[in-house]
Design an enzyme around this catalytic site. Structure first.
Site, PDB file in Angstrom:
ATOM      1  N   GLY A 170       0.823  -1.206   0.000  1.00 15.95           N
ATOM      2  CA  GLY A 170       0.000   0.000   0.000  1.00 15.95           C
ATOM      3  C   GLY A 170       0.849   1.245   0.000  1.00 15.95           C
ATOM      4  O   GLY A 170       1.765   1.427  -0.808  1.00 15.95           O
ATOM      5  N   GLY A 171       0.573   2.125   0.966  1.00 13.25           N
ATOM      6  CA  GLY A 171       1.254   3.416   1.031  1.00 13.25           C
ATOM      7  C   GLY A 171       2.749   3.310   1.205  1.00 13.25           C
ATOM      8  O   GLY A 171       3.473   4.251   0.892  1.00 13.25           O
ATOM      9  N   GLY A 405      23.338   3.833 -34.068  1.00 16.28           N
ATOM     10  CA  GLY A 405      22.907   4.798 -33.054  1.00 16.28           C
ATOM     11  C   GLY A 405      23.442   4.442 -31.677  1.00 16.28           C
ATOM     12  O   GLY A 405      23.680   5.332 -30.848  1.00 16.28           O
ATOM     13  N   ALA A 406      23.634   3.155 -31.457  1.00 21.48           N
ATOM     14  CA  ALA A 406      24.124   2.738 -30.140  1.00 21.48           C
ATOM     15  C   ALA A 406      25.530   3.281 -29.892  1.00 21.48           C
ATOM     16  O   ALA A 406      25.908   3.549 -28.750  1.00 21.48           O
ATOM     17  CB  ALA A 406      24.096   1.218 -30.029  1.00 21.48           C
TER      18      ALA A 406
HETATM   19  C1  HXC Z   1      -2.999  -1.873  11.574  1.00 17.85           C
HETATM   20  C2  HXC Z   1      -1.942  -3.850  11.194  1.00 17.85           C
HETATM   21  C3  HXC Z   1      -1.806  -3.529   9.834  1.00 17.85           C
HETATM   22  C4  HXC Z   1      -2.317  -2.289   9.394  1.00 17.85           C
HETATM   23  C5  HXC Z   1      -0.904  -5.444  10.146  1.00 17.85           C
HETATM   24  N1  HXC Z   1      -1.380  -5.042  11.341  1.00 17.85           N
HETATM   25  N2  HXC Z   1      -1.165  -4.539   9.201  1.00 17.85           N
HETATM   26  N3  HXC Z   1      -2.532  -3.005  12.051  1.00 17.85           N
HETATM   27  N4  HXC Z   1      -2.911  -1.496  10.309  1.00 17.85           N
HETATM   28  N5  HXC Z   1      -2.214  -1.916   8.123  1.00 17.85           N
HETATM   29  C6  HXC Z   1      -1.268  -5.761  12.611  1.00 17.85           C
HETATM   30  C7  HXC Z   1      -2.116  -7.011  12.656  1.00 17.85           C
HETATM   31  O1  HXC Z   1      -3.406  -6.677  13.072  1.00 17.85           O
HETATM   32  C8  HXC Z   1      -1.368  -7.842  13.673  1.00 17.85           C
HETATM   33  O2  HXC Z   1      -1.676  -7.378  14.960  1.00 17.85           O
HETATM   34  C9  HXC Z   1       0.072  -7.490  13.397  1.00 17.85           C
HETATM   35  O3  HXC Z   1       0.048  -6.239  12.724  1.00 17.85           O
HETATM   36  C10 HXC Z   1       0.758  -8.504  12.556  1.00 17.85           C
HETATM   37  O4  HXC Z   1      -0.038  -8.749  11.393  1.00 17.85           O
HETATM   38  P1  HXC Z   1      -0.371 -10.217  10.857  1.00 17.85           P
HETATM   39  O5  HXC Z   1      -1.478 -10.048   9.892  1.00 17.85           O
HETATM   40  O6  HXC Z   1      -0.591 -11.138  12.013  1.00 17.85           O
HETATM   41  O7  HXC Z   1       0.992 -10.606  10.178  1.00 17.85           O
HETATM   42  P2  HXC Z   1       1.224 -11.464   8.863  1.00 17.85           P
HETATM   43  O8  HXC Z   1       0.383 -12.694   8.918  1.00 17.85           O
HETATM   44  O9  HXC Z   1       2.698 -11.619   8.750  1.00 17.85           O
HETATM   45  O10 HXC Z   1       0.675 -10.593   7.659  1.00 17.85           O
HETATM   46  C11 HXC Z   1       1.318  -9.378   7.285  1.00 17.85           C
HETATM   47  C12 HXC Z   1       0.430  -8.592   6.305  1.00 17.85           C
HETATM   48  C13 HXC Z   1      -0.976  -8.434   6.888  1.00 17.85           C
HETATM   49  C14 HXC Z   1       0.375  -9.337   4.977  1.00 17.85           C
HETATM   50  C15 HXC Z   1       1.119  -7.245   6.054  1.00 17.85           C
HETATM   51  O11 HXC Z   1      -0.858  -7.926   8.245  1.00 17.85           O
HETATM   52  C16 HXC Z   1      -1.832  -7.524   6.094  1.00 17.85           C
HETATM   53  O12 HXC Z   1      -2.382  -7.889   5.088  1.00 17.85           O
HETATM   54  N6  HXC Z   1      -2.038  -6.293   6.636  1.00 17.85           N
HETATM   55  C17 HXC Z   1      -2.871  -5.323   6.003  1.00 17.85           C
HETATM   56  C18 HXC Z   1      -2.224  -4.772   4.731  1.00 17.85           C
HETATM   57  C19 HXC Z   1      -3.016  -3.653   4.180  1.00 17.85           C
HETATM   58  O13 HXC Z   1      -4.069  -3.852   3.534  1.00 17.85           O
HETATM   59  N7  HXC Z   1      -2.634  -2.417   4.553  1.00 17.85           N
HETATM   60  C20 HXC Z   1      -3.330  -1.188   4.220  1.00 17.85           C
HETATM   61  C21 HXC Z   1      -2.904  -0.770   2.843  1.00 17.85           C
HETATM   62  S1  HXC Z   1      -3.771   0.581   2.326  1.00 17.85           S
HETATM   63  P3  HXC Z   1      -1.560  -8.302  16.252  1.00 17.85           P
HETATM   64  O14 HXC Z   1      -2.075  -7.446  17.349  1.00 17.85           O
HETATM   65  O15 HXC Z   1      -2.364  -9.510  15.946  1.00 17.85           O
HETATM   66  O16 HXC Z   1      -0.102  -8.608  16.403  1.00 17.85           O
HETATM   67  C22 HXC Z   1      -2.623   1.740   2.238  1.00 17.85           C
HETATM   68  C23 HXC Z   1      -3.107   2.936   1.543  1.00 17.85           C
HETATM   69  C24 HXC Z   1      -2.166   4.091   1.754  1.00 17.85           C
HETATM   70  O17 HXC Z   1      -1.523   1.587   2.699  1.00 17.85           O
HETATM   71  C25 HXC Z   1      -1.932   4.812   0.446  1.00 17.85           C
HETATM   72  C26 HXC Z   1      -1.098   6.062   0.657  1.00 17.85           C
HETATM   73  C27 HXC Z   1      -0.626   6.589  -0.620  1.00 17.85           C
END
Ligand code: HXC
Length: 509
Positions: A170-171, A405-406
C-alpha cells in the site's frame, strides 16, 4: 535522583521491546531480525543515537484508546555512522501493529528526513510494514504524502536507500520507489500496491505474495529492486558496502579510501580478452574487475537487463560509476530495459558528481515489434539524454563493436565523452559489415557479397576511421586500460561545465 534514573532506564527497556517478547519471537521465527537488531548491524557498533523513542500514537478510534500503547509507535529512528560517516536511518518495527504507519509514526520519519537533508547526509529506510494504520485512515494518507514530498525534495541532494525486509504494501511502496536504490531480502520480503486478496477480488487472478511482489519478481521482471540478498544480515552488510561508495551529498564529492592497488597496474591478460571471432561472447565484467581497485565492484541490478552492466568501483581510491555492454547477454545489444537501467544509473552518478567510465561493445539497438511497441525509441532516448546531460567526467573505451545509433548513445565524443579510447579490436561503424553490404549490393551473388563484405571490413571495421576524424582520442593497448583510465580521471578532476539556465529538463519519461 536514583529513582528518576531507574525510571528512565525502565521506560527505555520497555520501548526497546517494541510489540513485546511474543511478537519478537514470531519475528525471529519468520527468519527476520527486529528493527533494533537491524539498525545495530547496519551502523558502526555503539554509534546509534535514537530519536523519539517515547512517541505514542494519538488514535482513539476502533478501540485504539483502550489497546496497550507501544512507545515508538512502530518505527525506530535516529542516526549513526557507517565506517565513521554519518547516516540517518528509520526502521519499521513489525512487532508494533505490523509496522503500520500512523500519524505519529509518519511524523517520526518526517523528522529524520528533515534532519538528513539539513545535514546533507544519506538516509536509509528499512521496511517491514503492513501499510497505512487502518484504524487511523486519512491521517495515515497525509503522513505518507508528506514522506513522499520529502523524498522528492531530497532526490539528487542526498543518497536515499531503501531496504525491504518484510511486507511493504500500500502506502509504503511509493517512498522506496522515489529513493535511489531499493534492495530486498529473498523469501521474506515483498512489495506491492495491492495484495493477493485484493488482486483476486478485482481481477480474479490467484497469486502468492512471492509471485506478486517477491524479490524474484522485482529484481528481474519489474526491475523495481536493484538487488536481492539471502537474509537480513547479508542485506545490511551489503548496504554498508554500498554506502562506502557513495558521497554524503551532491556537493561532498566521493569518499576517498586508501588503495594499495597501483593505478598503473598492467593487465596482460586483457590483450587476449577479445575472442578471435567477432560474434563470440566474452565477459565484460572481467574487464571491469581488472580495471577497478582491488577487484571491488558493487553491481546494481545484476539480474535485470543483463545485457548492460552497471555498478560502482574505485580508481585511485575514489568512486567511479561503470556502465558496460555485456556481450554474454543478447550480444550486448541495447534494448528498452537496458537503456532504462543504464539511464537511471547515469543520472544517479551525474547527480552525485561520480565520474562515469563506459565500456562499449554494442551491436546496435534490438530490432523487432516487441521492442518498438514497448517504446524502444523513448527508452533509448533516455540513455542518450542522460549521457548528454552529464557534467561529470566521462571516459569511454570501445573494446569491440560500436555500431549505429548505439555508438552515439554510449558516451560517444559527440554527446560529451571527455576522453574516448578504443582498443585496436574496436569496430566503429554504421552497422555490421555483412548487413551493410547486403543493403548496398542487394541482389549480388554470394561471391560478390563475400568479396564486398571483406572490403567493407577492411575499410570500416577498425577504430582508425573514427580515430582519423578525432572521434577517438587514442587507440590504446588493452593491457594498459587501467592506467589510461586512471590518468584520464585524474586530469578530468577539474572538469567544469556550465549549462544554460532552465527550471528543469524534460527527459523523455
Ligand atoms: C494496523 C496492522 C496492519 C495495518 C498489520 N497489522 N497490518 N494493524 N494497520 N495496516 C497488525 C495485525 O493486526 C497484527 O496485529 C500485526 O500487525 C501482525 O499482522 P499479521 O497479519 O498477524 O501478520 P502477517 O500474517 O505476517 O501478515 C502481514 C500482512 C498483513 C500481509 C502485512 O498484516 C496484512 O495484510 N495487513 C494489512 C495490509 C493492508 O491492507 N494495509 C493497508 C494498505 S492501504 P496483532 O495485534 O495480531 O499482532 C494503504 C493505503 C495508503 O496503505 C496509500 C497512501 C498513498
Amino acid at each position: 535522583m536514583k529513582d528518576i534514573l531507574d525510571k528512565l532506564e525502565q521506560r527505555r527497556s520497555e520501548a526497546r521491546l517494541g510489540g513485546g517478547e511474543k511478537r519478537i519471537i514470531a519475528q525471529h521465527q519468520k527468519g527476520k531480525l527486529t528493527a533494533r537488531e537491524r539498525i545495530d548491524l547496519l551502523l558502526d557498533e555503539g554509534s546509534f543515537e535514537e530519536f523519539d523513542m517515547f512517541v505514542q500514537h494519538r488514535c482513539v478510534d476502533f478501540g485504539m484508546d483502550k489497546a496497550p500503547k507501544s512507545p515508538g509507535d512502530g518505527v525506530v529512528t535516529g542516526w549513526g555512522t557507517v565506517n565513521g560517516r554519518t547516516v540517518f536511518v528509520f526502521a519499521k518495527d513489525f512487532t508494533v501493529l505490523g509496522g503500520s504507519l500512523s500519524e505519529t509514526h509518519a511524523e517520526k520519519i518526517h523528522k529524520i528526513q528533515d534532519m538528513a537533508l539539513k545535514m546533507r547526509a544519506p538516509i536509509i529506510g528499512l521496511y517491514d510494514s503492513g501499510g497505512a494504520r487502518i484504524q487511523e485512515g486519512v491521517a495515515s494518507l497525509a503522513g505518507y504524502a508528506e514522506v513522499f514530498r520529502r523524498n522528492v525534495e531530497a532526490s539528487g541532494v542526498i543518497p536515499q536507500i531503501s531496504l525491504i525486509m518484510g511486507p511493504c504494501a500500500g502506502g509504503d511502496v511509493y517512498s522506496p520507489a522515489m529513493t535511489d536504490f531499493i534492495f530486498m531480502v529473498r523469501e521474506t520480503s515483498y512489495m506491492y500496491v495491492t495484495g493477493p486478496d485484493v488482486v483476486k477480488t478485482v481481477t480474479n487472478e490467484i497469486v502468492s505474495h512471492e509471485e506478486l511482489g517477491g524479490a524474484s519478481i522485482h529484481t528481474t521482471k519489474s526491475s523495481i529492486a536493484d538487488g536481492a540478498f539471502d537474509n537480513d544480515v547479508e542485506a545490511l552488510l551489503q548496504v554498508r558496502r554500498l554506502i562506502d561508495f557513495l558521497p554524503a551529498n551532491n556537493r561532498a564529492g566521493s569518499p576517498e579510501w586508501p588503495s594499495f592497488d597501483d593505478p598503473a597496474r598492467v593487465e596482460n591478460s586483457l590483450d587476449t580478452l577479445i575472442p578471435d571471432h567477432p560474434n563470440k561472447p566474452y565477459d565484460i565484467k572481467e574487464l571491469i574487475l581488472k580495471v577497478v581497485d582491488e577487484g571491488d565492484f558493487f553491481e546494481i541490478s545484476p539480474k535485470h537487463a543483463g545485457n548492460i552492466v552497471t555498478g560502482f568501483g574505485r580508481i585511485e581510491g575514489r568512486t567511479v560509476g561503470f556502465v558496460a555492454n555485456q556481450p554474454m547477454v543478447l550480444a550486448g545489444v541495447l534494448d528498452s530495459d537496458a537503456s532504462r537501467k543504464a539511464a537511471r544509473f547515469v543520472r544517479f552518478c551525474d547527480s552525485f558528481e561520480i565520474p562515469i567510465v563506459t565500456f562499449v561493445d554494442v551491436p546496435g539497438f534490438l530490432p523487432g515489434t516487441a521492442q518498438e511497441y514497448g517504446g524502444l525509441i523513448k527508452h533509448g532516448a533516455k540513455l542518450l539524454f542522460a549521457y548528454s546531460q552529464c557534467t561529470v567526467p566521462l571516459v569511454t573505451c570501445i573494446t569491440r563493436k560500436a555500431f549505429g545509433g548505439a555508438y552515439d548513445v554510449m558516451a560517444s565524443k559527440h554527446i560529451g565523452g571527455d576522453v574516448n579510447y578504443a582498443w585496436p579490436s574496436a569496430q566503429i561503424a554504421v552497422m555490421g559489415a555483412k548487413g551493410a553490404v547486403e543493403i548496398i549490393f542487394r541482389g549480388g551473388t554470394p561471391e560478390e557479397i563475400a568479396e564486398k563484405t571483406k572490403e567493407y571490413e577492411d575499410r570500416f571495421m577498425s577504430p582508425f576511421v573514427a580515430a582519423e576524424r578525432g572521434y577517438i582520442d587514442e587507440v590504446i593497448m588493452p593491457h594498459s586500460t587501467r592506467r589510461r583510465i586512471a590518468r584520464a580521471l585524474a586530469m578530468l578532476r577539474t572538469k567544469t561545465v556550465e549549462r544554460p539556465w532552465r527550471k528543469h529538463d524534460n527527459i523523455p519519461l
